[in-house]
Design a protein around this motif. Structure first.
Motif, PDB file in Angstrom:
ATOM      1  N   LYS A 149      -1.743   0.576 -12.407  1.00  0.00           N
ATOM      2  CA  LYS A 149      -0.961  -0.964 -12.073  1.00  0.00           C
ATOM      3  C   LYS A 149      -0.683  -1.473 -13.470  1.00  0.00           C
ATOM      4  N   ARG A 150      -1.700  -1.324 -14.284  1.00  0.00           N
ATOM      5  CA  ARG A 150      -1.362  -2.155 -15.799  1.00  0.00           C
ATOM      6  C   ARG A 150      -0.411  -1.379 -16.504  1.00  0.00           C
ATOM      7  N   LEU A 152       1.986   0.469 -15.184  1.00  0.00           N
ATOM      8  CA  LEU A 152       3.410   0.217 -14.638  1.00  0.00           C
ATOM      9  C   LEU A 152       4.063  -1.099 -15.038  1.00  0.00           C
ATOM     10  N   LEU A 153       3.129  -2.186 -15.465  1.00  0.00           N
ATOM     11  CA  LEU A 153       3.627  -3.403 -15.770  1.00  0.00           C
ATOM     12  C   LEU A 153       3.560  -3.703 -17.328  1.00  0.00           C
ATOM     13  N   GLY A 154       3.260  -2.693 -17.923  1.00  0.00           N
ATOM     14  CA  GLY A 154       3.158  -2.737 -19.428  1.00  0.00           C
ATOM     15  C   GLY A 154       4.396  -2.003 -20.261  1.00  0.00           C
ATOM     16  N   GLN A 161       5.879   5.957 -14.328  1.00  0.00           N
ATOM     17  CA  GLN A 161       6.109   5.616 -12.842  1.00  0.00           C
ATOM     18  C   GLN A 161       5.741   6.714 -12.242  1.00  0.00           C
ATOM     19  N   ALA A 165       3.201   7.876  -9.542  1.00  0.00           N
ATOM     20  CA  ALA A 165       3.726   8.318  -8.080  1.00  0.00           C
ATOM     21  C   ALA A 165       2.898   9.762  -7.899  1.00  0.00           C
ATOM     22  N   GLY A 552      -1.558  -3.863  -4.077  1.00  0.00           N
ATOM     23  CA  GLY A 552      -0.400  -4.310  -4.149  1.00  0.00           C
ATOM     24  C   GLY A 552       0.537  -3.135  -4.323  1.00  0.00           C
ATOM     25  N   PHE A 553       0.168  -2.160  -4.152  1.00  0.00           N
ATOM     26  CA  PHE A 553       1.093  -0.832  -4.027  1.00  0.00           C
ATOM     27  C   PHE A 553       1.875  -0.749  -2.804  1.00  0.00           C
TER      28      PHE A 553
END
Lengths: 783, 210
Positions: A149-150, A152-154, A161, A165, A552-553
């Motif tokens: 998650k980190r 993906l947002l970084g 991504q 996945a 939160g995925f």
């Protein structure tokens, strides 16, 4: 000792001199015709001993290593160096340089990783797969998903991504480090697809020639092509070239240049010496001997070999210098006024003795395991035999035609007191030096030192190494297989058995095996993977979905991973890697010879590898080749060669001397020049700390043989009281031999230079001993 | 042989565009806009701002809003720090820097010569600071979508790059500094960043970059 055949032959041809001339003209013409097809090469493998066999094998591994067969041209200095690299690349591409590149599409980029992780089942090791249940604990899964998650947002999210996945458990981390090892060959980056150094100032052109790196003609063509292309670039560019082909080209050129210089110079100086000493037009007949000898020996070599080493041909000046001695002695001994038949008989015996000693040196070289030295041996033997035959059977008919000149009065040397004791003392000291010298010699087993390297090339190599970080001290491990599959399986075994130890010792290693496992291994791994996910794996998958949801995925975040679990990826083959854009690395690690597939593992260290690694490699069926080890083994082989050369020659010359002189009191003076010359040569090596290479070594038997000749002649002449002409003969023949070998001192090629310095030192000492010391010692004995 | 531009997707790193658009920007199809931006931004030496980033990724159930701060000093110094909802960031100081996750004390140092990402950012900085029109135009097709406020749309020229990033839209304030950046990915994901509390040429303590 008399040779009746010489007298019979003399009588037979006495009134058929024209026939002799015609016969020799035919021999020269035939020799010329035979020599036309003889090709020379400057193949460094000619200098590798064929025994023990692993030396040749190791050298073949080094020679065939793909990264050794690459020419690296660094282009820099200008802002648009990449564009210049492209220009260079375009202009050098040709049939002998079919593969030239300035960059590649990607090096282990995210795209590559995306493709690669689809092969996760094939790439995880059996160990990793069998421990998968323990590895994928709840804590591990939570940590992996939090990191995902980190990411993906970084800032790198856009690239991670797809990885997230397909591989939410980050299983790639388990195999990626080993795979990335293949990317550690140098310090190059990809900038817009171009190889660029880390400072961004230089581009790199890599060329893979179609010819072998030991093909001198091919190398000259390749390097000419590259240099021509470079000359068309802007002069502001910094250009550095590195590669084995550069050395082959340089050596081919330097040997040719040495040949062009040495042979004419030695011939001119020989002619000058003959004129100076004989002051007679007939003396030019003596020059026929070296010419005929040289032609015959080249013809014989051309019958035995298609190609000979260029270094061997450079030995021509030596053949000229040695063989002319036979003519000189014949000329001095046979004069019109003397009893020709009697003198001829004595001369034949002396010449035969000389020839036997010199031949013993050349024959000892034939026992060498080094191809180039074997060729030199044949070259020398055929030249000496030709000179001997012509000197005994032909030359007497012509030298006796010259006008007779009165001999100048003799001035006998002042005898020395206690001469026999001095003789023994001198011989003992020399022997002591010889024994100490041979045992203390520092042997240079680095065959790179036998090749010529210009200052420009050395500088280019250093700059290239600094810019790109190419390590010339790496150790290579070779996995040899009948086919690629076998080679790769062995390479994998190396990884299994050795990498852990290397990691503990903080030694880096690069291999293609983690990226391209053998088919057999991939199938086994896929099976374990399938079994795992069909059994324990289902619970783990449920855990992953649960934790992803909590983080939160989305509900379909694990869809691609489920698909990976359920599908069976195809076997990774070389074509797969090429499609992924990493074919370049594959080509760096895999080579095919006519009978084997070689997979290379590169260990980045110049230190010694632990014995445990050695034994594990042995068990894995792999071969470790390191520069240091190879040099040590070569040095060992050279040391054996020195002992063999010297002992064979010493024994044979001793036999000749004993046969001729019978008693120790007569033998010792004849042997003294040999002792002193050998001692002086070895002393030279020790005092100046000269590391002894194989060419120094091969010169030692020549020093022994040629020096003993002076002793034999001097002892004979002192016994028969024909000192004056003999001294003159020894001076002249010594000078001619010195010319032959001394011209090699003018050579730039280290091998030729080594021969020159060794024999010149030896012969000079032998001459001084024979001409100055021996007459004084022997007359002292008689008085 | 490689003779055309590479397909390394790092080149299209969002950050490089986001961070340095405020400094200078070029638009091939609008010489006026280009000249105006060049004049406006030529005197900028430092830039400090906060940002709010809204990331909409298909893998995540809901869009994520993150907040952070950015500091920049010519020619090659940068701090990019996300403070909410997680903490991470990186510092670039000329040829070296470091990254951190969660705790700034837990640094992972890098050199731009060894680190792909850092190198890419550094390259982007050079391109934008030097106003390398040739480089920018070789990488992107640039269109003026709107004059007031100036809005540029950048589309990667390389088809493979376009398969990842389909569009970058930058809106500039009157002083030439970017107000917002929008990044649209080919797979439907998108990121929208708004820059707030922008201070131009404010003194930045060197310790911020160390």
């Amino acid at each position: 000792m008399r040779i009746p055949a010489a007298i019979a032959c003399y009588n037979f041809f006495y009134d058929k001199k024209l026939w002799l001339v015609i016969l020799h003209a035919v021999i020269v013409i035939l020799s010329l015709l035979l020599s036309v097809n003889l090709r020379t090469s400057e193949d460094i493998s000619d200098l590798i001993p064929t025994q023990p066999r692993y030396l040749t094998r190791d050298f073949t591994f080094i020679k065939n290593a793909p990264f050794m067969r690459i020419i690296a041209v660094t282009v820099g200095g200008e802002d648009n160096h990449a564009a210049h690299a492209v220009m260079l690349c375009e202009s050098i591409k040709c049939s002998i340089l079919p593969e030239v590149m300035t960059g590649i599409d990607s090096v282990f980029s995210p795209n590559f990783l995306e493709n690669l992780i689809r092969y996760t089942p094939n790439l995880l090791t059996v160990n990793q797969l069998t421990q998968l249940h323990d590895t994928l604990s709840k804590a591990y899964i939570q940590n992996a998903i939090a990191r995902n998650k980190r990411d993906l947002l970084g800032p790198t999210g856009i690239f991670t991504q797809k990885l997230t996945a397909i591989d939410p458990l980050r299983l790639r981390d388990l195999f990626i480090k080993d795979i990335l090892s293949a990317d550690s060959l140098g310090k190059f980056n990809l900038n817009d697809g171009f190889f660029t150094d880390k400072s961004g100032k230089y581009s790199l052109v890599l060329a893979k020639p179609a010819v072998s790196m030991t093909d001198s003609d091919g190398s000259v063509k390749i390097m000419t092509k590259i240099r021509d292309a470079i000359s068309n670039l802007s002069e502001k560019n910094e250009i550095y070239i590195q590669g084995s082909y550069v050395h082959t080209e340089e050596n081919a050129n330097i040997i040719k240049s040495d040949l062009r210089r040495i042979i004419p110079i030695s011939f001119v100086v020989l002619t000058f010496l003959l004129i100076l000493f004989f002051r007679n037009a007939y003396s030019m007949i003596a020059l026929c001997i070296p010419v005929i000898s040289l032609m015959s020996s080249i013809a014989i070599l051309s019958m035995l070999y298609n190609t000979i080493s260029g270094i061997v041909l450079s030995f021509a000046s030596v053949i000229l210098g040695i063989t002319v001695d036979y003519a000189i002695h014949t000329y001095f001994v046979l004069s019109p006024s003397i009893d020709i038949l009697n003198s001829l008989s004595r001369l034949s015996a002396a010449l035969l003795a000389c020839a036997l000693t010199t031949l013993s040196a050349f024959v000892s070289l034939y026992f060498s395991d080094i191809p180039a030295i074997k060729q030199m041996s044949l070259f020398g033997v055929s030249g000496i035999l030709a000179a001997l035959i012509v000197s005994i059977y032909v030359l007497p008919h012509f030298v006796t035609l010259r006008p007779q000149k009165p001999l100048p009065p003799e001035h006998p040397a002042k005898p020395l007191k206690f001469s026999f004791l001095l003789l023994i003392a001198l011989a003992s000291i020399s022997l002591f030096v010889i024994i100490r010298g041979i045992s203390s010699l520092r042997i240079d087993g680095d065959i790179r030192n036998l090749a010529w390297k210009s200052g420009a090339t050395l500088s280019d190599e250093e700059k290239t190494r600094n810019i790109w970080g190419f390590n010339n001290q790496s150790i290579i491990i070779v996995s040899e297989g009948e086919d690629g599959e076998q080679g790769l399986e062995k390479a994998l075994r190396i990884n299994d058995n050795v990498w852990d130890i290397l990691k503990k010792e903080h030694i880096g290693a690069s291999s293609i095996a983690p990226l391209l496992p053998s088919e057999q291994r991939q199938r086994v791994r896929r099976e374990i993977w399938r079994d795992f996910w069909q059994q324990d794996g289902q619970n783990i998958l449920e855990e992953v979905k649960k934790i992803q949801s909590q983080a939160g995925f989305s509900t379909f975040a694990s869809a691609q991973f489920v698909s990976l679990i359920n599908s069976e990826p195809p076997i990774i083959v070389p074509a797969t890697l090429r499609e992924m854009g990493v074919g370049f690395f594959l080509d760096m690690f895999v080579a095919t010879t006519h009978d084997a597939n070689l997979v290379y593992t590169i260990v980045q260290t110049d230190e010694k590898i632990s014995p445990e690694v050695h034994s594990r490699l042995f068990l894995a069926g792999a071969r470790l080749v390191s520069g240091e080890l190879f040099r040590q083994k070569i040095a060992g082989a050279f040391s054996d060669e020195i002992k063999r050369f010297c002992s064979v020659t010493f024994f044979m010359t001793l036999c000749v001397v004993v046969l001729l002189f019978r008693t120790p009191r007569r033998c010792l003076p004849a042997l003294l020049p040999m002792f002193t010359s050998l001692a002086a040569t070895l002393l030279l090596f020790l005092l100046f700390d000269i590391p002894v290479n194989i060419f120094h070594a091969m010169s030692l038997p020549l020093v022994i043989a040629l020096s003993v000749d002076y002793g034999i002649f001097m002892q004979s002449s002192l016994e028969t009281h024909t000192t004056h002409s003999t001294e003159k003969g020894i001076i002249l023949s010594g000078l001619t031999t010195l010319v032959g070998f001394g011209c090699l001192l003018l050579a730039h090629h280290p091998a030729l230079h080594s021969i020159g310095i060794t024999v010149t030192t030896g012969i000079t000492t032998a001459m001084a001993t024979a001409l100055w010391l021996l007459p004084r010692l022997l007359r002292g004995q008689n008085t | 042989m490689k003779t055309k531009s590479a397909r390394n997707p790092y080149r299209y790193l969002l950050l490089g565009i986001l961070l340095f658009a405020p400094v200078t920007c070029a638009a091939q199809d609008s010489a006026d806009a280009l000249t105006r931006l060049q004049i406006l931004t030529s005197s900028i030496t430092t830039l400090c701002c906060n940002f709010t980033q809204r990331t909409n990724i298909l893998l995540l159930a809901e869009p994520v809003v993150s907040k952070g701060k950015m500091l920049f000093q010519i020619p090659n110094k940068l701090v990019w720090e996300i403070m909410e909802p997680m903490q991470e960031g990186f510092v670039l100081n000329e040829d070296s820097g470091y990254r951190w996750d969660e705790n700034r004390k837990n640094r992972r140092s890098f050199k731009t010569s060894d680190d792909q990402l850092a190198k890419l950012i550094s390259t982007q900085i050079r391109a934008w600071v030097k106003f390398d029109q040739k480089w920018l135009q070789s990488k992107y097709s640039i269109h003026v979508e709107q004059d007031h406020p100036l809005c540029l749309a950048l589309v990667p020229r390389n088809s493979e790059a376009r398969s990842t990033v389909s569009l970058i839209r930058i809106v500039f304030a009157n002083n030439g500094v970017a107000m917002s950046v929008e990044l649209q990915e080919a797979n439907g994901n998108n990121t929208f960043i708004i820059f707030e509390n922008v201070h131009v040429n404010k003194h930045i303590d060197n310790q911020e970059f160390e």
